[in-house]
Design an enzyme around this catalytic site. Structure first.
Site, PDB file in Angstrom:
ATOM      1  N   ASP A 108      -4.931   2.414 -27.671  1.00 44.40           N
ATOM      2  CA  ASP A 108      -4.048   3.564 -27.823  1.00 44.40           C
ATOM      3  C   ASP A 108      -4.738   4.806 -28.377  1.00 44.40           C
ATOM      4  O   ASP A 108      -4.182   5.878 -28.357  1.00 44.40           O
ATOM      5  CB  ASP A 108      -2.872   3.200 -28.746  1.00 44.40           C
ATOM      6  CG  ASP A 108      -1.924   2.236 -28.053  1.00 44.40           C
ATOM      7  OD1 ASP A 108      -1.847   2.292 -26.818  1.00 44.40           O
ATOM      8  OD2 ASP A 108      -1.290   1.436 -28.749  1.00 44.40           O
ATOM      9  N   GLU A 149       3.317  -8.579   8.379  1.00 50.53           N
ATOM     10  CA  GLU A 149       3.541  -7.125   8.463  1.00 50.53           C
ATOM     11  C   GLU A 149       4.444  -6.635   7.328  1.00 50.53           C
ATOM     12  O   GLU A 149       4.884  -5.490   7.348  1.00 50.53           O
ATOM     13  CB  GLU A 149       4.144  -6.751   9.825  1.00 50.53           C
ATOM     14  CG  GLU A 149       3.349  -7.247  11.033  1.00 50.53           C
ATOM     15  CD  GLU A 149       1.871  -6.880  10.971  1.00 50.53           C
ATOM     16  OE1 GLU A 149       1.561  -5.704  10.748  1.00 50.53           O
ATOM     17  OE2 GLU A 149       1.034  -7.794  11.145  1.00 50.53           O
ATOM     18  N   PRO A 176       0.818  -1.218   0.000  1.00 50.50           N
ATOM     19  CA  PRO A 176       0.000   0.000   0.000  1.00 50.50           C
ATOM     20  C   PRO A 176       0.855   1.273   0.000  1.00 50.50           C
ATOM     21  O   PRO A 176       0.362   2.346  -0.308  1.00 50.50           O
ATOM     22  CB  PRO A 176      -0.810  -0.094   1.298  1.00 50.50           C
ATOM     23  CG  PRO A 176      -0.751  -1.519   1.708  1.00 50.50           C
ATOM     24  CD  PRO A 176       0.539  -2.062   1.173  1.00 50.50           C
ATOM     25  N   ARG A 188      -2.970  -8.143 -20.831  1.00 47.47           N
ATOM     26  CA  ARG A 188      -3.975  -7.881 -21.858  1.00 47.47           C
ATOM     27  C   ARG A 188      -3.528  -6.808 -22.850  1.00 47.47           C
ATOM     28  O   ARG A 188      -4.143  -6.625 -23.896  1.00 47.47           O
ATOM     29  CB  ARG A 188      -5.339  -7.534 -21.249  1.00 47.47           C
ATOM     30  CG  ARG A 188      -5.369  -6.260 -20.468  1.00 47.47           C
ATOM     31  CD  ARG A 188      -6.735  -6.021 -19.848  1.00 47.47           C
ATOM     32  NE  ARG A 188      -7.750  -5.630 -20.828  1.00 47.47           N
ATOM     33  CZ  ARG A 188      -7.785  -4.446 -21.443  1.00 47.47           C
ATOM     34  NH1 ARG A 188      -6.857  -3.554 -21.222  1.00 47.47           N
ATOM     35  NH2 ARG A 188      -8.748  -4.172 -22.300  1.00 47.47           N
TER      36      ARG A 188
HETATM   37  N1  4HQ Z   1      -0.750  -5.561   0.864  1.00 47.78           N
HETATM   38  N2  4HQ Z   1      -1.491  -2.919  -2.984  1.00 47.78           N
HETATM   39  C1  4HQ Z   1       0.165  -6.056   3.109  1.00 47.78           C
HETATM   40  C2  4HQ Z   1      -1.602  -4.674   0.204  1.00 47.78           C
HETATM   41  C3  4HQ Z   1      -1.319  -4.139  -1.157  1.00 47.78           C
HETATM   42  C4  4HQ Z   1      -2.045  -3.105  -1.799  1.00 47.78           C
HETATM   43  C5  4HQ Z   1       0.425  -6.208   0.270  1.00 47.78           C
HETATM   44  C6  4HQ Z   1      -1.062  -5.965   2.213  1.00 47.78           C
HETATM   45  C7  4HQ Z   1       1.607  -6.284   1.204  1.00 47.78           C
HETATM   46  C8  4HQ Z   1       2.367  -6.968   3.390  1.00 47.78           C
HETATM   47  N3  4HQ Z   1      -0.373  -4.511  -2.004  1.00 47.78           N
HETATM   48  N4  4HQ Z   1       1.223  -6.817   2.503  1.00 47.78           N
HETATM   49  N5  4HQ Z   1      -3.092  -2.416  -1.319  1.00 47.78           N
HETATM   50  O1  4HQ Z   1      -2.600  -4.285   0.770  1.00 47.78           O
HETATM   51  O2  4HQ Z   1      -0.479  -3.762  -3.103  1.00 47.78           O
END
Ligand code: 4HQ
Length: 265
Positions: free
Chosen positions: A168, A115, A88, A153
């Site tokens: 495009d 985590e 995130p 895709r």
């Molecule tokens: N995670 N976009 C926590 C995500 C996530 C997102 C991936 C959760 C990594 C450790 N990844 N782990 N939103 O929520 O990519």
């Protein structure tokens, strides 16, 4: 194009990549997907891949050594491969980034659990961090699948040949127009007449206007980067007027209801 996925849950990928368009793209050799189980790179007896965080706190952190060994092995074939960590905290993924990434011959996608990964993985091995949206998943696997799907895709031959040109053109950065198929009459809900008129120009204009209407109503932010023709601007003017009128009609109806249900005091 080749994707290497580093994960603790290799089983999660079998159905999305076994079915439909992506399954066919793999069969045809248009994309190659290799799933690497990070646990295979834990050298201790119990194949430990996570540990408690230094400094204390909730949850577990993915250890640096198994990930380091996995990435080194995958990269030993091709040092140019780009390492992407799904998190995130990454840059928000969008169609433009999908288009750019589609030109890489090889991507390594690192999926975190718990985590997340030890910060030294990011410092030493990760080239780019991508987020698929502002919400929290249980792991990076679904995010990796989203990224792979959106990139694949766009590759030549993955969709039908006539689809690629549309991508495009300046038809982008608008929402799609409404689609209908048979029956013409579903319990009194009819298909717009113009679509059965056989007049291709009127149909194209109707679709463009409805795409603009949806975008204006639901994602006005997208209109800022859209390339709009003089006709598009005329359509938008009409749409705004029509919206005013329908709001006035709604208010009229509301007033009418209020009159009928007036409570004397
Ligand atoms: N995670 N976009 C926590 C995500 C996530 C997102 C991936 C959760 C990594 C450790 N990844 N782990 N939103 O929520 O990519």
């Amino acid at each position: 194009m080749r994707f290497d996925i580093l994960t603790l849950f290799p089983g999660m990928f079998s159905s999305p990549f076994g079915e439909s368009i992506l399954g066919r793209a793999i069969e045809k050799g248009l994309i190659q997907i290799r799933i690497i189980n990070i646990r295979d790179f834990a050298l201790d007896k119990h194949q430990v891949v996570d540990d408690a965080p230094y400094g204390g706190g909730q949850g577990m952190v993915m250890k640096v050594e198994p990930i380091a060994r996995a990435i080194e092995q995958v990269k030993s074939g091709d040092a140019s491969a780009r390492v992407i960590y799904l998190t995130p905290q990454g840059r928000p993924f969008d169609q433009e980034r999908a288009r750019e990434l589609a030109s890489y011959p090889r991507l390594i996608l690192l999926c975190g659990r718990y985590e997340g990964v030890d910060e030294r993985v990011r410092d030493r091995f990760v080239d780019e961090e991508i987020s698929i949206g502002d919400y929290v998943l249980t792991g990076g696997e679904l995010a990796a699948m989203v990224v792979i799907d959106a990139i694949s895709r766009l590759l030549p031959g993955v969709l039908g040949s006539d689809r690629s040109a549309v991508e495009d053109s300046f038809f982008n950065s608008l929402l799609e127009y409404p689609q209908y198929t048979r029956p013409f009459d579903f319990k009194g809900s009819l298909v717009p007449e113009v679509l059965i008129s056989g007049n291709h120009q009127s149909i194209a204009q109707w679709r463009r206007k409805e795409a603009l209407r949806r975008t204006w109503l639901q994602r006005p932010d997208l209109l800022e980067k859209a390339r709009l023709s003089p006709e598009d601007r005329r359509f938008l003017g009409e749409i705004k007027k029509e919206n005013c009128k329908s709001q006035m009609a709604d208010r009229e109806l509301e007033n009418h209801r209020a009159e009928k249900t007036e409570i004397p005091n």
